[in-house]
Write a protein that holds these residues in place. Structure first.
Motif, short mmCIF file in Angstrom:
data_model
loop_
_atom_site.label_atom_id
_atom_site.label_comp_id
_atom_site.label_asym_id
_atom_site.label_seq_id
_atom_site.Cartn_x
_atom_site.Cartn_y
_atom_site.Cartn_z
N VAL A 340 0.84 -1.20 0.00
CA VAL A 340 0.00 0.00 0.00
C VAL A 340 0.88 1.26 0.00
O VAL A 340 0.64 2.19 -0.77
CB VAL A 340 -0.94 -0.01 1.22
CG1 VAL A 340 -1.64 1.34 1.38
CG2 VAL A 340 -1.98 -1.11 1.09
N TYR A 341 1.90 1.27 0.86
CA TYR A 341 2.77 2.44 0.93
C TYR A 341 3.57 2.64 -0.35
O TYR A 341 3.79 3.77 -0.80
CB TYR A 341 3.72 2.32 2.13
CG TYR A 341 3.17 2.97 3.38
CD1 TYR A 341 3.13 4.35 3.50
CD2 TYR A 341 2.70 2.20 4.43
CE1 TYR A 341 2.62 4.95 4.63
CE2 TYR A 341 2.19 2.79 5.57
CZ TYR A 341 2.16 4.17 5.67
OH TYR A 341 1.65 4.77 6.80
N GLY A 343 2.62 1.72 -3.38
CA GLY A 343 1.68 2.23 -4.39
C GLY A 343 1.39 3.71 -4.20
O GLY A 343 1.37 4.48 -5.17
N THR A 344 1.18 4.12 -2.94
CA THR A 344 0.93 5.54 -2.66
C THR A 344 2.14 6.39 -3.03
O THR A 344 1.99 7.49 -3.56
CB THR A 344 0.60 5.73 -1.17
OG1 THR A 344 -0.49 4.87 -0.82
CG2 THR A 344 0.21 7.16 -0.88
N ALA A 387 -0.74 3.91 -8.93
CA ALA A 387 -0.69 3.44 -7.54
C ALA A 387 -1.25 2.03 -7.44
O ALA A 387 -0.64 1.14 -6.82
CB ALA A 387 -1.46 4.39 -6.64
N SER A 391 1.10 -1.37 -6.57
CA SER A 391 0.85 -2.05 -5.30
C SER A 391 0.47 -3.52 -5.52
O SER A 391 0.95 -4.41 -4.80
CB SER A 391 -0.24 -1.33 -4.50
OG SER A 391 -1.47 -1.33 -5.20
N THR A 410 -4.98 1.01 -0.72
CA THR A 410 -4.13 1.95 -1.47
C THR A 410 -4.91 3.21 -1.82
O THR A 410 -4.38 4.32 -1.78
CB THR A 410 -3.61 1.29 -2.76
OG1 THR A 410 -2.92 0.08 -2.43
CG2 THR A 410 -2.67 2.22 -3.51
N SER A 462 -5.06 -1.68 -10.31
CA SER A 462 -4.85 -2.91 -9.53
C SER A 462 -5.26 -4.14 -10.35
O SER A 462 -4.57 -5.17 -10.33
CB SER A 462 -5.66 -2.85 -8.24
OG SER A 462 -5.22 -1.80 -7.42
#
Length: 636
Positions: A340-341, A343-344, A387, A391, A410, A462
């Motif tokens: 998640v981090y 992707g952000t 993002a 992710s 995300t 995604s």
């Protein structure tokens, strides 16, 4: 195809919700004025570097037209607290006016208190003519040059001679100067400057008040008697009558329309700015070159040495990064959160890169008020597709199967944290009745951008990323984790992470000073070319320091590099926040608690965003590095 149609419909709906604001691009095309054409001065927010809370012009009992009309503002302007409205200041092109009466007001206890509070907090009045902000020219004491202060102060505090009692005086007479560049062929002219000299004058008149036709004794256009000083100032006290007046003169200028912003953008000492940036650039480039050279020499020797080992016994006698080949690609704890981090971070990195490219090309110059913030918001929304892609690609490599959960986190985690801080700050600003509080309509537009466009794009990215084949590791992972030997004190995770953030912060802290000054001291930031270079240096520095520390970690037979690579370069955000704290106490004069919370709240958001970006850069650098070295050696 249906998705893209829905997306297009959503974008159109957003534009309708926000009115014509998104189409308002001031300063793009020049406007020609003939002699006698009306020039409408617009008023903007009242600003103060002491409180950082903007207020609309008519929050004070200034002279107001019968109907106050808001000018079209874009999303960035609304978020900045800009409130652009019409005024009673109307000129005629190239026709000077002297001692024009705007209106008169009589102060009661409430209005006198309001003026005194704004004078005490050093608020400035901002006006706009033909998209040029109003400035006060000031002579430098040490140099024979002029600097420009944005807006004029509402008033000033002072004492009468022979008295120690502090009084409040209001600037009620404005001497405007409009500079124009004339076209010799068409006789038309373009406005290239808008300046003012404010005065505090206790106007007098004979007989009864007859509105704008009243003849003043303190300045008289018929007798060519004008205001030249504030020797008899207008005091702010209950029961006092204040008469607002102005002069306007027109000056021909050799400055062309395309260069009219140059005077506004040359406010600082450029020599110091350039020297600081170049000095930082040279130091960081030197360090980066040294690090790269050391790494290349060390790795080349290690790989050659390991590949020359002939027997398994010799390989077992060796120590170092090759021994952890069976564990180096073992999925980390909380791998979902890491995805998640990452992707952000990709989302923010894309936003920053494209924004800076547009800014370098001149599309986001200060003449386009609010354009920079609007562009960043929209780019962040549309970068959601990258993002989601990055992710879930990483998530699939970790053998994950629930990609929808990762996509949802995300799309929502970082915005949710920022929104929580933003709503608290906005509530505090609402309580102060400041124009910096975001209106409900704009809030709805932001929520629509998030859930209506960004979230669907994250899910699209995604889906595409998860359908791709999983990334194959260059070596197999053992079923039983290898025991990590006791580490030296300098390889302690906390220590190495904190050390790793110093160099990336050192690459940007000088430029950070100018950015903070432009945001909190109400100045223009315009050297985007240098900022882009610093951004490139930041990328290189984050990547190299993470690779170096990751290499030392693997040589110590510690294979838990996933999170540490992210935190190593990401820790530079801690130094950024500490520097922002230092800047608060040394450069700003904020005394109100709400203003301090406002400052630290937004700097916390900025530091969090910086952590996500730098951490992602470090992670991908280390990810590439480990895959490279473990695919370059022969594993028995």
């Amino acid at each position: 195809m249906a998705f893209w149609r829905a997306l297009a419909f959503s974008a159109v709906l957003l534009l309708l919700i926000h009115g014509s604001r998104c189409f308002y691009l001031p300063g793009v095309a020049p406007q020609d004025f003939q002699k006698g054409d009306p020039l409408q001065v617009k008023v903007n927010k009242l600003t103060s570097t002491k409180t950082q809370l903007p207020y609309s012009y008519y929050s004070l009992p200034y002279c107001a037209p019968p109907k106050i009309q808001d000018s079209a503002e874009n999303l960035g302007e609304v978020l900045r607290g800009d409130r652009i409205e019409n005024s009673l200041y109307v000129f005629k092109m190239r026709e000077p006016q002297m001692c024009n009466i705007v209106c008169n007001i009589k102060l009661d206890a409430k209005t006198a208190k309001e003026f005194k509070e704004k004078i005490s907090d050093e608020y400035r009045v901002n006006m706009i003519l033909d998209n040029l902000p109003l400035v006060v020219p000031l002579k430098r004491n040490d140099q024979d040059s002029t600097v420009y202060q944005l807006g004029f102060h509402v008033g000033l505090k002072g004492q009468y001679s022979g008295s120690k009692e502090e009084k409040y005086f209001i600037h009620n007479h404005l001497a405007f100067t409009v500079k124009y560049h004339k076209d010799v062929l068409t006789e038309s002219a373009r406005i290239v400057g808008f300046e003012v000299k404010p005065f505090s004058v206790k106007h007098g008149y004979e007989g009864k008040w007859e509105g704008k036709t009243t003849r003043l004794t303190t300045c008289d256009p018929h007798a060519k008697h004008t205001v030249v000083n504030s020797n008899s100032p207008q005091e702010v006290e209950e029961g006092n009558e204040i008469i607002f007046t102005y002069d306007v003169e027109f000056q021909a200028s050799d400055v062309k329309w395309a260069s009219r912003w140059d005077a506004y953008l040359l406010m600082n000492d450029d020599q110091i700015h350039w020297f600081s940036i170049v000095n930082s650039l040279m130091i960081v480039l030197f360090l980066s070159g040294m690090v790269a050279m050391i790494m290349l020499r060390t790795l080349y020797r290690d790989i050659a040495k390991y590949n020359e080992l002939e027997t398994q016994e010799e390989a077992q006698e060796e120590t170092g990064w090759k021994l952890v080949h069976g564990d180096v690609f073992r999925p980390p704890t909380n791998s979902d959160l890491l995805c998640v981090y990452v992707g952000t971070g990709v989302q923010f990195f894309g936003m920053m890169l494209v924004t800076m490219m547009f800014a370098v090309l001149g599309f986001l110059s200060p003449s386009n008020r609010g354009g920079l913030m609007t562009a960043m918001l929209l780019l962040w929304v549309f970068m959601g597709i990258f993002a989601g892609y990055s992710s879930t690609r990483l998530y699939k490599m970790f053998k994950g199967s629930e990609w929808k959960k990762v996509a949802l986190r995300t799309a929502t985690m970082f915005p949710a944290v920022v929104s929580a801080i933003f709503f608290v700050l906005n509530a505090l600003i609402w309580g102060q009745k400041s124009s910096g509080a975001v209106p409900f309509g704009t809030m709805f537009a932001l929520i629509f951008l998030w859930f209506g466009i960004s979230v669907p794009l994250v899910f699209v990215g995604s889906y595409v990323g998860f359908k791709k084949p999983a990334i194959e590791n260059p070596v197999k992972t053992n079923k039983i984790p290898r025991q990590i030997p006791e580490q030296a004190w300098y390889m302690n995770p906390v220590f190495s992470v904190l050390i790793g953030g110093i160099l990336p912060f050192g690459a940007v802290f000088i430029e950070l000073f100018f950015i903070l000054t432009s945001i909190w001291l109400n100045q223009f930031y315009y050297i985007f070319g240098f900022l882009f270079l610093v951004f490139i240096i930041l990328i290189v520095t984050c990547a190299e320091i993470t690779i170096v520390l990751c290499y030392f970690q693997l040589c110590s037979e510690d294979y838990l590099w996933w999170w540490r690579s992210y935190l190593t370069s990401g820790s530079s955000a801690l130094y950024l926040f500490l520097y922002a704290t230092f800047y608060f106490f040394t450069k700003l004069e904020i005394t109100k608690l709400v203003s301090a919370i406002f400052y630290f709240g937004y700097m916390l958001i900025a530091s969090y965003a910086f952590f996500v970006v730098t951490g992602t850069i470090g992670f991908y650098a280390c990810f590439w590095f480990t895959r490279l070295i473990y695919s370059s050696v022969k594993i028995d």
